[in-house]
Design an enzyme around this catalytic site. Sequence first.
Site, short mmCIF file in Angstrom:
data_model
loop_
_atom_site.label_atom_id
_atom_site.label_comp_id
_atom_site.label_asym_id
_atom_site.label_seq_id
_atom_site.Cartn_x
_atom_site.Cartn_y
_atom_site.Cartn_z
N THR A 186 0.85 -1.18 0.00
CA THR A 186 0.00 0.00 0.00
C THR A 186 0.88 1.23 0.00
OG1 THR A 186 -1.67 1.25 1.20
CG2 THR A 186 -0.22 -0.11 2.54
N GLU A 331 -4.00 -2.52 5.69
CA GLU A 331 -3.36 -2.96 6.94
C GLU A 331 -4.32 -3.73 7.84
OE1 GLU A 331 -3.15 -0.01 5.53
OE2 GLU A 331 -1.17 0.91 5.79
N LYS A 439 -6.78 9.78 -2.83
CA LYS A 439 -7.35 8.52 -3.29
C LYS A 439 -8.25 8.77 -4.49
CE LYS A 439 -8.36 4.15 -1.32
NZ LYS A 439 -9.01 3.36 -0.29
N TRP A 444 -4.41 4.76 -4.54
CA TRP A 444 -3.65 5.81 -3.89
C TRP A 444 -2.73 6.57 -4.85
CZ3 TRP A 444 -5.47 7.24 0.43
CH2 TRP A 444 -5.95 6.32 1.36
#
Length: 542
Positions: A186, A331, A439, A444
């Site tokens: 990420t 996460e 975003k 992202w």
Amino acid sequence: MLGLMQDQPLLISNMIDFAERHHADGEIVSRRVEGDLHRYTWADVAKRSRQVAHALDGLKLEFSDRVATLAWNGYRHLELYFGVSGSGRVLHTLNPRLHPDQVVWIANHAEDKVLCFDMTFLPIVQAVHARCPMIKTYVALCDADKLPADTGIPNLVSYEAWIGTKPTAYEWPQFDENSASSMCYTSGTTGNPKAALYSHRSTTLHAYAAALPDVMCISARDSILPVVPMFHVNAWGIPYSAALTGAKLVFPGPAMDGKSVYEMMEAESVTYSAGVPTVWQMMLAHMKANNLKFSTMKRTVIGGSACPPAMIRAFNDDYGVEVLHAWGMTEMSPLGTLCTLKNKQLKLPPDAQMQIRLKQGRAIFGVDMKVVNEAGESLPWDGKSSGDLLVKGPWVIAEYFKGEGGNPLVNGWFPTGDVATIDADGFLQITDRSKDVIKSGGEWISSIDVENIAMAHPAVMMAACIGMPHPKWDERPIIAVVKRPDTQVTREELLQFFDGKTAKWQIPDDVIFVDAIPLGATGKMQKMKLREQLKDYKLPTA
Ligand code: ADP
């Protein structure tokens, strides 16, 4: 103490064994890259995932070695989900929307040994393979006769040739349930991308939790079309929950436009789906323009970005589809909260219910959450006090892969970078974001990366990248620039300067020249202030 329960590790291989035993004839339908439809059953997934395990053993891959994918939602990707993790290797789902330079960096950081890819992504593989020395084997997810002769990629084999001759019986290895099963990078925080490393235990617990009625409510009665990509946080866990429950899976492959997704939903009696707001925007526009209705669709999970009220209304009022607003993070495997009403709220008038549905929802058992002030003190659950949102639980990361970025936890809690309120009924509402990222369409964009590229231009003295609201993409980046004295650069020149340096969709939509960027006492750019200064600004593309 005597008399306890059996101690069996929670392993991903158990899920596919269960699927084969209990819903062997449950269907999996996939649109293939070739354009045709492919149909088979959970029994076939199980059989072929064991062949994948044999094929990986044949490459002499060690326990925990990473096997990467660059692939759409489809049946071969599903087999890799179970075959790679089940055999003790780590499934690393790469994001094909990234720039090849980013793919190279991530594949090398992950130390991928094998890369399996859909033919759509052959150009990416051709652009990266020479810079990924650790990848020893490339597997094209296609039939042997679909493999072009001259790709320039060494050690390339077709998936069907790779697994086709392998035995279909395989004894899944037994090991500690805390072993790594899969990983996803990420760029949700600044700096280099970091990976969340999931375990067999976290994935299994998440799969149970996701299927609960007040969570995603996944059952054998459902026909599910996950629009959320399998390269994005395990398609929010749907493939695993489907294996546990025996839900039918419908995979759109590369055909992700509104028309194709709608037609597949109708043809396969889809009852349930999940995706980011942008994809639904496109599908609703298609349905409205063509005066279409759903015959079987009942519910859809929408998350990744805040779901606009008009979308919840359109789904509910015009199409009879219940929207389940969800919040989570890479996460967090990713599910944190889901918005389903409580019994007492069902009696509320529609407007009051809508106010609740717009919230991101209630925590799932397994996720603890709290909002805190600057001093780290917990704020009351009054629906008004907003603060930094922290979470913990068995499917929340303890640290990033290879310990990158140091210990991310604060007294055992993971700071999400989101700012939120929680009300007395436990409904979370995201009100802002403290992390410095943008975003766009569920993906992202690192503001730091954008700023670094701009700063490399000789006429740029300072650059600040911020997100601006966009009706289709939710947010798009723009860049505010202070020019060096006595230099000239136009908006167009600066935008052109980004060409080839990052993925196209990560290039800002606009450049605004300013005299100064607001700075804090320590010299840090104050983006909240900058956003405030630009509150009347409208994106040229909006
Ligand atoms: P995912 O897109 O699967 O949620 P990411 O790790 O890419 O996972 O993004 C997580 C972040 O996305 C959250 O920290 C939050 O900023 C934002 N986000 C996710 N869901 C929502 C939502 N329903 N409303 C607002 N923001 C959301």
